[in-house]
Design an enzyme around this catalytic site. Structure first.
Site, PDB file in Angstrom:
ATOM      1  N   LYS A 200       0.779  -1.364   0.045  1.00  0.00           N
ATOM      2  CA  LYS A 200      -0.133   0.103   0.206  1.00  0.00           C
ATOM      3  C   LYS A 200       1.030   1.326  -0.028  1.00  0.00           C
ATOM      4  CE  LYS A 200      -4.319  -1.628   0.461  1.00  0.00           C
ATOM      5  NZ  LYS A 200      -4.266  -3.128   0.406  1.00  0.00           N
TER       6      LYS A 200
HETATM    7  C1  LIG Z   1      -5.619  -3.967   0.780  1.00  0.00           C
HETATM    8  C2  LIG Z   1      -7.169  -3.927   0.563  1.00  0.00           C
HETATM    9  C3  LIG Z   1      -7.990  -4.287   1.899  1.00  0.00           C
HETATM   10  C4  LIG Z   1      -7.248  -4.594   3.118  1.00  0.00           C
HETATM   11  O1  LIG Z   1      -6.357  -5.545   3.035  1.00  0.00           O
HETATM   12  P1  LIG Z   1      -5.676  -6.058   4.486  1.00  0.00           P
HETATM   13  O2  LIG Z   1      -4.762  -6.992   3.755  1.00  0.00           O
HETATM   14  O3  LIG Z   1      -6.673  -6.865   5.005  1.00  0.00           O
HETATM   15  O4  LIG Z   1      -4.955  -4.951   4.810  1.00  0.00           O
HETATM   16  C5  LIG Z   1      -9.282  -4.134   1.605  1.00  0.00           C
HETATM   17  N1  LIG Z   1      -9.958  -3.723   0.594  1.00  0.00           N
HETATM   18  C6  LIG Z   1      -9.016  -3.327  -0.573  1.00  0.00           C
HETATM   19  C7  LIG Z   1      -9.830  -2.799  -1.963  1.00  0.00           C
HETATM   20  C8  LIG Z   1      -7.700  -3.536  -0.706  1.00  0.00           C
HETATM   21  O5  LIG Z   1      -6.998  -3.207  -1.720  1.00  0.00           O
END
Ligand SMILES: *Cc1c(COP(=O)(O)O)cnc(C)c1O
Length: 401
Positions: A200
């Site tokens: 991210k």
């Molecule tokens: C990254 C992401 C999440 C959350 O992911 P985690 O791995 O649980 O932190 C949720 N929704 C979307 C669209 C994502 O790209």
């Protein structure tokens, strides 16, 4: 030019510098982050310490909301919100099939029903007209996703929510730093959700955040992440069923240090995206002036004029004559050239367990399927050079030619 001895070089383990691996994603951690984490490790406060509140306050400021609640992942943030909003069995939540599975799973965790609405063919975000058609008397919420860092069409979504008295949960996990008509992602619905997995825009290793202007909702989320405890009450007093979704101080310190670098991280990503846009043969030649037969064979996500993009991944879509098999051939070709890549996303309604639960079949959400079967996420992170981008584009072009 590709050296003809490439295979030999590989077999002898003598990789030329130009052929080093280019990873799909990579976190950017500097000594500032390392120092911040080590500092926490020298204290007794490894969890529920002061870094949690500091990270939450800095994050709320960055998004432009009154409240931020740190949790252990983006998925936990989504789950806590569904529970805090009282969404449960018999309730429906309208969401997009073109997303990471967590945005539908959080609804299933509470035995409610995700109802999918197909996407716009060009922005790849949920299509408001399809939301409207999916609303029933059982609908409680709309859960749009800011796909790849582009906020969804919130004017239209808010209008639907107002008319049907629905709450909006914004999955802004991919859009930290993005904005829609000047309002930042995470502040566009009744609550927003972020995730801090290492791919991210900022990372805490694992982690997540809920953002909202609703103090009561934030207080309920704080209780639910901490085993149902109330603020200031006893350690063994649990007025409600909660979870252990706490984010340790170690991770919060990492997040704080990353957040201080947010502008730098976002502009480095924007620069790499700009390079891709310049180099890719979208509507033209292959960036080299040679004008190969790849012109018009690639499409990019259309960025709506009223949004500021915060690039999460860089995805190209192969044009319609290409099939899913062609796309998969390109993916494996890129990988064997040492270039990290992925399909992004696989349609949620076609994941085996969701297909079984909802009785879905291929063809149910044709726009999502047409896009999902032809997308390729290219290497995208802070450390890519313009030469890396050129090498990726050249390899992609040669695989399409
Ligand atoms: C990254 C992401 C999440 C959350 O992911 P985690 O791995 O649980 O932190 C949720 N929704 C979307 C669209 C994502 O790209």
């Amino acid at each position: 030019m590709k050296p003809t001895f490439k295979g030999e070089e590989h077999s002898r383990g003598l990789k030329p510098a130009a052929d080093r691996e280019i990873p799909l994603a990579r976190p950017n951690v500097t000594p500032a982050e390392i120092d911040a984490v080590v500092e926490v490790l020298r204290t007794p406060n490894l969890s529920l310490g002061p870094k949690v509140g500091e990270f939450e306050q800095a994050f709320a400021r960055a998004v432009g909301v009154r409240e931020a609640v740190a949790v252990s992942s983006g998925t936990a943030a989504l789950h806590v919100l569904i529970r805090a909003l009282g969404i449960g069995p018999g309730d429906e939540v309208v969401t997009t099939p073109f997303s990471f599975v967590a945005s539908a799973n959080c609804v299933l965790y509470e035995r409610a029903t995700p109802v999918f609405a197909d996407i716009d063919a060009e922005t790849w975000n949920i299509d408001p007209a399809k939301i409207e058609a999916a609303v029933t008397p059982r609908t409680k919420a709309i859960l749009p996703v800011d796909v790849f860092g582009q906020p969804a069409d919130f004017d239209a979504i808010r209008d639907i929510a107002r008319r049907h008295k629905l709450v909006i949960i914004e999955d802004s996990c991919e859009a930290l730093g993005a904005a829609y008509q000047g309002v930042r992602a995470g502040a566009l619905g009744d609550a927003g959700v972020f995730g801090f997995y290492p791919n991210k825009q900022i990372t805490t290793g694992e982690g997540g955040m809920i953002t909202t202007n609703d103090a009561d909702l934030a207080a309920m989320c704080r209780s639910l992440r901490n085993q149902g405890r109330d603020a200031g009450a006893g350690w063994l007093a649990h007025p409600r069923l909660g979870f252990n979704y706490r984010l340790p101080d170690i991770n919060c310190a990492l997040g704080l240090a990353q957040l201080r670098r947010l502008d730098e991280l976002l502009s480095a990503r924007a620069r790499v995206a700009e390079w891709y846009i310049e180099e890719l043969p979208v509507g033209g030649g292959c960036g080299t002036g040679i004008s190969p037969p790849t012109a018009g064979l690639l499409q990019l996500q259309r960025i709506a004029p009223n949004v500021r993009m915060s690039w999460f991944v860089f995805v190209v879509r192969l044009a319609d004559p290409f099939t899913e098999q062609d796309r998969d051939r390109v993916l494996s070709g890129l990988r064997s050239a040492g270039i990290g890549c992925s399909n992004y996303f696989a349609p949620i309604h076609l994941q085996p367990y969701i297909r079984e639960l909802g009785g879905y079949r291929p063809g149910d959400f044709p726009v999502c399927e047409a896009v999902a079967s032809r997308t390729i996420a290219l290497p995208f992170h802070h450390e890519l050079t313009r030469d890396d981008v050129r090498r990726v584009v050249a390899e992609l072009c040669s695989l399409l030619a």
